[in-house]
Scaffold this motif. Sequence first.
Motif, PDB file in Angstrom:
ATOM      1  N   LEU A  95      80.959 -32.489 105.305  1.00  0.00           N
ATOM      2  CA  LEU A  95      82.268 -33.065 104.992  1.00  0.00           C
ATOM      3  C   LEU A  95      82.160 -33.968 103.776  1.00  0.00           C
ATOM      4  CD1 LEU A  95      83.068 -34.406 108.598  1.00  0.00           C
ATOM      5  CD2 LEU A  95      83.548 -32.115 107.726  1.00  0.00           C
ATOM      6  N   VAL A  96      83.159 -33.921 102.911  1.00  0.00           N
ATOM      7  CA  VAL A  96      83.260 -34.909 101.837  1.00  0.00           C
ATOM      8  C   VAL A  96      84.690 -35.454 101.822  1.00  0.00           C
ATOM      9  CG1 VAL A  96      81.446 -33.884 100.412  1.00  0.00           C
ATOM     10  CG2 VAL A  96      83.821 -33.192 100.060  1.00  0.00           C
ATOM     11  N   PRO A  97      84.874 -36.706 101.394  1.00  0.00           N
ATOM     12  CA  PRO A  97      86.211 -37.279 101.379  1.00  0.00           C
ATOM     13  C   PRO A  97      86.983 -36.953 100.106  1.00  0.00           C
ATOM     14  CG  PRO A  97      84.640 -38.931 100.701  1.00  0.00           C
ATOM     15  CD  PRO A  97      83.845 -37.688 101.023  1.00  0.00           C
ATOM     16  N   GLY A  98      88.298 -36.971 100.235  1.00  0.00           N
ATOM     17  CA  GLY A  98      89.176 -36.872  99.075  1.00  0.00           C
ATOM     18  C   GLY A  98      89.905 -38.183  98.869  1.00  0.00           C
ATOM     19  N   ASN A  99      90.777 -38.220  97.893  1.00  0.00           N
ATOM     20  CA  ASN A  99      91.523 -39.451  97.601  1.00  0.00           C
ATOM     21  C   ASN A  99      92.386 -39.888  98.778  1.00  0.00           C
ATOM     22  OD1 ASN A  99      92.663 -36.923  96.144  1.00  0.00           O
ATOM     23  ND2 ASN A  99      94.500 -38.133  96.562  1.00  0.00           N
ATOM     24  N   HIS A 100      92.967 -38.944  99.509  1.00  0.00           N
ATOM     25  CA  HIS A 100      93.792 -39.309 100.669  1.00  0.00           C
ATOM     26  C   HIS A 100      92.963 -39.991 101.753  1.00  0.00           C
ATOM     27  CE1 HIS A 100      97.837 -37.292 100.087  1.00  0.00           C
ATOM     28  NE2 HIS A 100      97.146 -36.854  99.033  1.00  0.00           N
ATOM     29  N   ASP A 101      91.712 -39.608 101.887  1.00  0.00           N
ATOM     30  CA  ASP A 101      90.860 -40.166 102.938  1.00  0.00           C
ATOM     31  C   ASP A 101      90.442 -41.610 102.662  1.00  0.00           C
ATOM     32  OD1 ASP A 101      90.793 -37.642 104.332  1.00  0.00           O
ATOM     33  OD2 ASP A 101      89.404 -36.945 102.788  1.00  0.00           O
ATOM     34  N   ALA A 102      90.697 -42.095 101.441  1.00  0.00           N
ATOM     35  CA  ALA A 102      90.312 -43.460 101.071  1.00  0.00           C
ATOM     36  C   ALA A 102      91.504 -44.384 100.896  1.00  0.00           C
ATOM     37  CB  ALA A 102      89.495 -43.430  99.771  1.00  0.00           C
ATOM     38  N   ILE A 103      92.700 -43.937 101.286  1.00  0.00           N
ATOM     39  CA  ILE A 103      93.898 -44.735 101.045  1.00  0.00           C
ATOM     40  C   ILE A 103      93.950 -45.972 101.938  1.00  0.00           C
ATOM     41  CG2 ILE A 103      96.423 -44.746 101.334  1.00  0.00           C
ATOM     42  CD1 ILE A 103      96.425 -41.902 100.214  1.00  0.00           C
ATOM     43  N   GLU A 104      93.660 -45.828 103.208  1.00  0.00           N
ATOM     44  CA  GLU A 104      93.810 -46.937 104.151  1.00  0.00           C
ATOM     45  C   GLU A 104      92.847 -48.076 103.837  1.00  0.00           C
ATOM     46  OE1 GLU A 104      95.199 -48.962 107.762  1.00  0.00           O
ATOM     47  OE2 GLU A 104      96.034 -47.571 106.277  1.00  0.00           O
ATOM     48  N   GLY A 105      91.634 -47.746 103.430  1.00  0.00           N
ATOM     49  CA  GLY A 105      90.673 -48.808 103.147  1.00  0.00           C
ATOM     50  C   GLY A 105      89.446 -48.282 102.440  1.00  0.00           C
ATOM     51  N   ALA A 106      88.781 -49.167 101.708  1.00  0.00           N
ATOM     52  CA  ALA A 106      87.591 -48.765 100.947  1.00  0.00           C
ATOM     53  C   ALA A 106      86.458 -48.296 101.845  1.00  0.00           C
ATOM     54  CB  ALA A 106      87.125 -49.929 100.080  1.00  0.00           C
ATOM     55  N   ASP A 107      86.406 -48.783 103.077  1.00  0.00           N
ATOM     56  CA  ASP A 107      85.327 -48.427 103.996  1.00  0.00           C
ATOM     57  C   ASP A 107      85.760 -47.399 105.046  1.00  0.00           C
ATOM     58  OD1 ASP A 107      83.595 -50.233 102.737  1.00  0.00           O
ATOM     59  OD2 ASP A 107      84.308 -51.897 103.986  1.00  0.00           O
ATOM     60  N   GLY A 108      86.947 -46.824 104.871  1.00  0.00           N
ATOM     61  CA  GLY A 108      87.471 -45.913 105.886  1.00  0.00           C
ATOM     62  C   GLY A 108      86.600 -44.708 106.141  1.00  0.00           C
ATOM     63  N   TRP A 109      86.091 -44.092 105.066  1.00  0.00           N
ATOM     64  CA  TRP A 109      85.246 -42.907 105.242  1.00  0.00           C
ATOM     65  C   TRP A 109      83.922 -43.270 105.897  1.00  0.00           C
ATOM     66  CZ3 TRP A 109      85.775 -37.971 105.660  1.00  0.00           C
ATOM     67  CH2 TRP A 109      84.677 -37.113 105.514  1.00  0.00           C
ATOM     68  N   GLY A 110      83.321 -44.352 105.441  1.00  0.00           N
ATOM     69  CA  GLY A 110      82.069 -44.790 106.053  1.00  0.00           C
ATOM     70  C   GLY A 110      82.245 -45.132 107.519  1.00  0.00           C
ATOM     71  N   ASP A 111      83.358 -45.791 107.848  1.00  0.00           N
ATOM     72  CA  ASP A 111      83.637 -46.119 109.247  1.00  0.00           C
ATOM     73  C   ASP A 111      83.789 -44.852 110.078  1.00  0.00           C
ATOM     74  OD1 ASP A 111      83.558 -48.815 108.683  1.00  0.00           O
ATOM     75  OD2 ASP A 111      85.743 -49.037 108.535  1.00  0.00           O
ATOM     76  N   ALA A 112      84.426 -43.833 109.490  1.00  0.00           N
ATOM     77  CA  ALA A 112      84.614 -42.575 110.218  1.00  0.00           C
ATOM     78  C   ALA A 112      83.280 -41.888 110.480  1.00  0.00           C
ATOM     79  CB  ALA A 112      85.540 -41.654 109.431  1.00  0.00           C
ATOM     80  N   LEU A 113      82.374 -41.914 109.485  1.00  0.00           N
ATOM     81  CA  LEU A 113      81.056 -41.291 109.668  1.00  0.00           C
ATOM     82  C   LEU A 113      80.192 -42.060 110.662  1.00  0.00           C
ATOM     83  CD1 LEU A 113      80.057 -40.154 106.059  1.00  0.00           C
ATOM     84  CD2 LEU A 113      80.877 -38.732 107.949  1.00  0.00           C
ATOM     85  N   ARG A 114      80.476 -43.350 110.810  1.00  0.00           N
ATOM     86  CA  ARG A 114      79.756 -44.137 111.822  1.00  0.00           C
ATOM     87  C   ARG A 114      80.449 -44.058 113.182  1.00  0.00           C
ATOM     88  NH1 ARG A 114      79.164 -47.354 107.115  1.00  0.00           N
ATOM     89  NH2 ARG A 114      81.161 -48.384 107.524  1.00  0.00           N
ATOM     90  N   GLY A 115      81.686 -43.578 113.185  1.00  0.00           N
ATOM     91  CA  GLY A 115      82.471 -43.513 114.417  1.00  0.00           C
ATOM     92  C   GLY A 115      82.719 -42.094 114.878  1.00  0.00           C
ATOM     93  N   PRO A 116      83.993 -41.610 114.821  1.00  0.00           N
ATOM     94  CA  PRO A 116      84.308 -40.296 115.399  1.00  0.00           C
ATOM     95  C   PRO A 116      83.594 -39.125 114.726  1.00  0.00           C
ATOM     96  CG  PRO A 116      86.177 -41.169 114.159  1.00  0.00           C
ATOM     97  CD  PRO A 116      85.211 -42.297 114.306  1.00  0.00           C
ATOM     98  N   LEU A 117      83.210 -39.276 113.453  1.00  0.00           N
ATOM     99  CA  LEU A 117      82.539 -38.192 112.734  1.00  0.00           C
ATOM    100  C   LEU A 117      81.023 -38.372 112.690  1.00  0.00           C
ATOM    101  CD1 LEU A 117      84.994 -37.795 109.709  1.00  0.00           C
ATOM    102  CD2 LEU A 117      84.919 -36.422 111.810  1.00  0.00           C
ATOM    103  N   LYS A 118      80.494 -39.203 113.567  1.00  0.00           N
ATOM    104  CA  LYS A 118      79.070 -39.532 113.551  1.00  0.00           C
ATOM    105  C   LYS A 118      78.182 -38.296 113.639  1.00  0.00           C
ATOM    106  CE  LYS A 118      75.661 -42.505 115.861  1.00  0.00           C
ATOM    107  NZ  LYS A 118      75.455 -43.513 116.953  1.00  0.00           N
TER     108      LYS A 118
END
Length: 264
Positions: A95-118
């Motif tokens: 998986l890689v993020p796009g611009n939409h995946d970073a809208i909510e917050g700068a750490d949103g993608w990293g949080d997702a990879l540490r959380g539901p997408l672990k």
Amino acid sequence: MVRIAQLSDFHLLEPDHARRRGVRAWRLKFLSAHRALDAARRVRHARAALAAARATDPDHVVLTGDLTEDGIPAQFEVLADLLHESGIAPSRITLVPGNHDAIEGADGWGDALRGPLKAFAPTSAAGEEVVVGGVSIVPVDTSVHQHWVFSSGRMAPSHARAVESAVARGRAANRAVALVQHHPVMPYANLAMQWVDGMHGHRRARTLLHDEAHVQVIHGHIHRASQRSLVHERSPQVFSAPAVVDGDATVRVYALRGGALQAA
């Protein structure tokens, strides 16, 4: 023969998005201005696309960004549920993020990879290659946390150096290298569009492609299938796929032939 399936641009919504109020509600309407705010329909499209990808019997599946509509945690949870439901092993998904995946917050993608997408983090770490047969798959993060009216991307210099190191390792091992990212490396002719929607710093990536015939890019963002060559008479090096959110014919499959990926 190595086969890689690509899916892109899911733009998933949370089921209760209608409960949003204020700026976050207006943001969602702006981002989905050209498509219905129908969470269930988007899930159906994503589920069908994942099933179609699995049916191609790929060695690996890459999802090239804009997997959520605006990167809130609940949308990443929807994505994780769909991926686990697909029956494709997490070790075979990048998986890689796009611009939409970073809208909510700068750490949103990293949080997702540490959380539901672990479960998918080991094969989705930016700049770290995933070797599949004779191909090195290198996840590239071009996402930028910015105001939601902008959709541009950028490869940070530190990340670019990691990508260049992965490319060098691929050359030394005589492997094809597939850079998997959201934004295209080919610039817009219109400078204003390039600033708003294109990849900043694209020259560095294009130089890499020009100098390294064994390197190719698989990207999303433009919502259509395409393939381009940077050097005359060289095999195509830059590929994209249609958007899953738009419906039919969204899977693109690449096969390794003659040391390079080709659209199957």
